[in-house]
Design a protein around this motif. Structure first.
Motif, PDB file in Angstrom:
ATOM      1  N   THR A 465       0.827  -1.216   0.000  1.00  0.00           N
ATOM      2  CA  THR A 465       0.000   0.000   0.000  1.00  0.00           C
ATOM      3  C   THR A 465       0.863   1.269   0.000  1.00  0.00           C
ATOM      4  N   ILE A 472      -7.665   2.360  -4.940  1.00  0.00           N
ATOM      5  CA  ILE A 472      -8.905   1.618  -5.231  1.00  0.00           C
ATOM      6  C   ILE A 472      -9.056   1.474  -6.747  1.00  0.00           C
ATOM      7  N   VAL A 524      -7.128  -2.842  -3.466  1.00  0.00           N
ATOM      8  CA  VAL A 524      -8.562  -3.057  -3.230  1.00  0.00           C
ATOM      9  C   VAL A 524      -9.347  -2.795  -4.516  1.00  0.00           C
ATOM     10  N   ARG A 525     -10.194  -3.766  -4.877  1.00  0.00           N
ATOM     11  CA  ARG A 525     -10.958  -3.630  -6.134  1.00  0.00           C
ATOM     12  C   ARG A 525     -12.459  -3.621  -5.811  1.00  0.00           C
ATOM     13  N   VAL A 539     -16.339  -6.396  -3.267  1.00  0.00           N
ATOM     14  CA  VAL A 539     -15.042  -5.816  -2.896  1.00  0.00           C
ATOM     15  C   VAL A 539     -14.031  -6.950  -2.849  1.00  0.00           C
ATOM     16  N   LYS A 540     -12.851  -6.729  -3.516  1.00  0.00           N
ATOM     17  CA  LYS A 540     -11.862  -7.809  -3.546  1.00  0.00           C
ATOM     18  C   LYS A 540     -10.543  -7.318  -2.976  1.00  0.00           C
ATOM     19  N   ASN A 541      -9.952  -8.128  -2.084  1.00  0.00           N
ATOM     20  CA  ASN A 541      -8.626  -7.853  -1.506  1.00  0.00           C
ATOM     21  C   ASN A 541      -7.593  -8.545  -2.400  1.00  0.00           C
ATOM     22  N   SER A 547     -13.093 -12.093  -1.536  1.00  0.00           N
ATOM     23  CA  SER A 547     -14.107 -11.176  -2.084  1.00  0.00           C
ATOM     24  C   SER A 547     -15.260 -11.051  -1.108  1.00  0.00           C
ATOM     25  N   ILE A 559     -13.641  -0.815   2.877  1.00  0.00           N
ATOM     26  CA  ILE A 559     -12.352  -0.462   2.246  1.00  0.00           C
ATOM     27  C   ILE A 559     -11.330  -0.124   3.322  1.00  0.00           C
ATOM     28  N   ILE A 562     -10.104  -3.206   5.072  1.00  0.00           N
ATOM     29  CA  ILE A 562      -9.102  -3.972   4.298  1.00  0.00           C
ATOM     30  C   ILE A 562      -7.755  -3.267   4.384  1.00  0.00           C
ATOM     31  N   TYR A 563      -7.776  -1.920   4.259  1.00  0.00           N
ATOM     32  CA  TYR A 563      -6.491  -1.204   4.358  1.00  0.00           C
ATOM     33  C   TYR A 563      -5.856  -1.388   5.722  1.00  0.00           C
TER      34      TYR A 563
END
Ligand code: 9G3
Ligand code: MG
Ligand code: MG
Length: 567
Positions: A465, A472, A524-525, A539-541, A547, A559, A562-563
């Motif tokens: 990151t 994103i 992050v998607r 949301v995908k990591n 997901s 989000i 995940i971060y």
């Protein structure tokens, strides 16, 4: 940023000239394009990552009072003549001539420039110490550029130079740089080891290299689990512990050894172990031929030879030169009867007697050659590469090997350049003294590649990151579907203020978009797909592959969670 406006020429196929994982991924993820061998353009995704790496480097340099400047790539040859390096460097130094016929070097490093800059300004000890740095393209005409950005001919380096009135002051800055490098490589999420290194041509006494662990690495690191000892194998000292296994001295005997060329073949023919054979190598040191004796299971370490004799010009003698000196081919050389050239030996040669060596006659060898009776040695020292499993120089435990990519190096330069270029300061007694220098480099573009070597899976890059090109990645599964497109536009407008967002708004098939997203590797998607109508997105990591189906109302929180999990 909308992907329809970006320039990310991803590739489906692995380019066959890509010879390392990071090289393949840099090309497939549309991050670089080769212009010439070892020369690349950095495309938008790569440029964003480079900006972040450079920002971290700047922060850490300024935190230890480093001051940024920018020096020219064009370096007048006159300055390189002052330092003597115009003559001593060969094909690797890229040179050019301007319209007036004046000669220039394209800067591979900047000791000459920085020393000429400082010598006119810093005249008093009161103005020292000073640490200046730059981040700039360097040019080195590598014989074999390879592995993409890992070994290029034009690359980005942060190079810093420090100037001191005393050794203590240099020691302080050296330690500050060493610690700053540790922080930089930790912050970009590299698994690295600082290793004791050889200072090579640059001179100076004390140097550490920062190695990113990676199989593709061209350097071998020697380390132990029992201490923080680590050294580049070029430098890893072999602490000689006598292990004398002498037997009763026997008469020298000449043996016909047809076709024997290697130590192994000789061992096989004589029914001896490889370590009972002694190899004789002829090396040209400066312009003097020297014979080195090395046990059969060891290898001569050319860097230790250079360091021992204090010169960089060390080459293996050619077959012709050997024939002229000893009248034999390299497979049959030995110390017996050799008077014309000096003989040096690795320490462990002392452990044996009744040695098997070449007879300086093609297809003949001696057995039972003995030091003192049949030949003499001018000096024994540590001239070999250490073997895995041997005791480390600090006595802490067995040496282990690992491959590393050299991403940084810190040097205590001393007065090599300040003397040759007359960069002096008035000390507190008003006497002129040469400034004491340090120099410190980080391969910025090489660091980018090293991070990819350590952070990828079979689908593509997985950015830490701290240096990710975007935070994103928003993707519409089907951009032609109004509900999906409208929700995605809305999310993009909502998030682009607080996050760095890449929005794949292209009219491409979902599969193409997902493959590109896996390659580009944003942590992050967000996929806006069939459930857009119910305000639910996926949301995908990218790191874990997990997901989650998340209502838009809980999306920002997800989000951030995940971060937070990346910390
Ligand atoms: O560059 C260094 C030492 C440090 C590294 C950190 C930043 C400041 N310099 C060593 N080196 C390496 N390859 C070189 C290649 C060429 Cl063609 C040259 F002419 C000079 C050099 C050269 O001096
Ligand atoms: Mg090296
Ligand atoms: Mg080095």
């Amino acid at each position: 940023m909308k992907q329809s406006k970006m320039f990310i020429p991803t590739l489906r196929e692995v380019p066959n000239d890509a010879d390392s994982k990071s090289h393949q991924l840099l090309l497939k993820a549309g991050m670089i394009k080769q212009v010439a061998s070892g020369v690349y353009s950095y495309l938008p995704i790569a440029k964003r990552v480079l900006n972040k790496i450079e920002a971290i480097v700047r922060e850490e340099m300024e935190a230890i009072d480093g001051v940024e400047i920018l020096m020219p790539a064009l370096q007048p040859s006159e300055l390189w003549s002052e330092s003597g390096r115009w003559q001593s460097y060969g094909a690797e130094l890229m040179r050019m001539t301007d319209r007036h016929g004046r000669e220039f070097a394209l800067g591979p490093t900047h000791e000459e420039i920085i020393t000429s800059l400082v010598r006119d300004e810093l005249k008093s000890y009161k103005k020292l110490p000073v640490t200046l740095f730059q981040i700039q393209n360097k040019f080195r005409d590598e014989k074999r550029p390879r592995f993409g950005l890992l070994r290029g001919r034009e690359f980005i380096m942060k190079d810093a130079y420090s100037f001191h009135a005393t050794e203590e002051s240099l020691d302080e800055t050296y330690q500050d740089m060493y610690d700053a490098y540790s922080r930089i490589f930790s912050r970009v999420n590299l698994n690295f080891r600082p290793v004791i290194a050889d200072s090579g041509a640059i001179g100076g006494s004390h140097t550490h290299e920062f190695m990113a662990l990676a199989e593709i690495g061209e350097d071998t690191i020697c380390y132990t689990d029992e201490s923080d000892y680590a050294a580049n194998i070029e430098k890893a000292e072999v602490k000689y512990v006598p292990n004398v296994a002498h037997t009763e001295e026997k008469a020298l005997e000449k043996v016909h050894t047809p076709g024997v060329k290697t130590a192994q073949q000789l061992a096989d023919l004589l029914g001896k172990r490889l370590d009972e054979i002694v190899k004789s190598m002829i090396v040209k040191v400066d312009d003097q031929f020297i014979m080195f004796l090395i046990r059969g299971h060891h290898e001569l370490n050319d860097v230790k030879v250079k360091s021992y004799f204090g010169t960089e010009t060390v080459e293996m003698a050619t077959d012709e030169e050997i024939q002229a000196i000893l009248g034999a081919t390299p497979g049959s050389l030995g110390p017996v009867g050799v008077e014309k050239i000096e003989i040096y030996a690795d320490n462990s040669v002392q452990d044996l007697n009744n040695l098997s060596v070449g007879a300086n006659e093609t297809d003949y060898h001696y057995v039972n050659a003995n030091l003192g009776r049949d030949f003499n040695v001018k000096a024994f020292d540590d001239f070999r590469f250490i073997l895995e499993g041997e005791m480390a120089a600090d006595g802490s435990g067995p040496i282990k090997f690992a491959e590393g990519i050299e991403v940084g190096q810190v040097f205590k330069l001393g007065t090599k350049y300040s003397e040759s270029m007359n960069a002096t300061f008035l000390n507190d007694q008003g006497r002129a003294e040469p400034m004491i220098m340090g120099c410190y480099g980080i391969g910025v573009s090489r660091t980018l590649s090293a991070v990819i070597e350590q952070h990828h899976d079979d689908k593509g890059i997985i950015w830490p990151t701290s240096i990710t090109p975007f935070e994103i990645h928003i993707i519409t599964a089907n951009a032609k579907q109004d509900t999906q497109r409208e929700l995605a536009d809305q999310l993009y407008d909502a998030y682009k203020r607080d996050f760095e967002v890449l929005y794949d708004d292209r009219n491409e098939r979902a599969g193409v978009k997902f493959n590109d997203a896996d390659l580009i590797g944003v942590p992050v998607r967000i996929v806006v797909g069939k459930q857009a109508a119910d305000e639910i997105v996926e949301v995908k990591n990218r790191r874990t592959g997990e997901s989650f189906e998340v209502p838009v109302s809980e999306l920002e929180e997800k989000i951030k969670a995940i971060y937070a999990s990346f910390e």
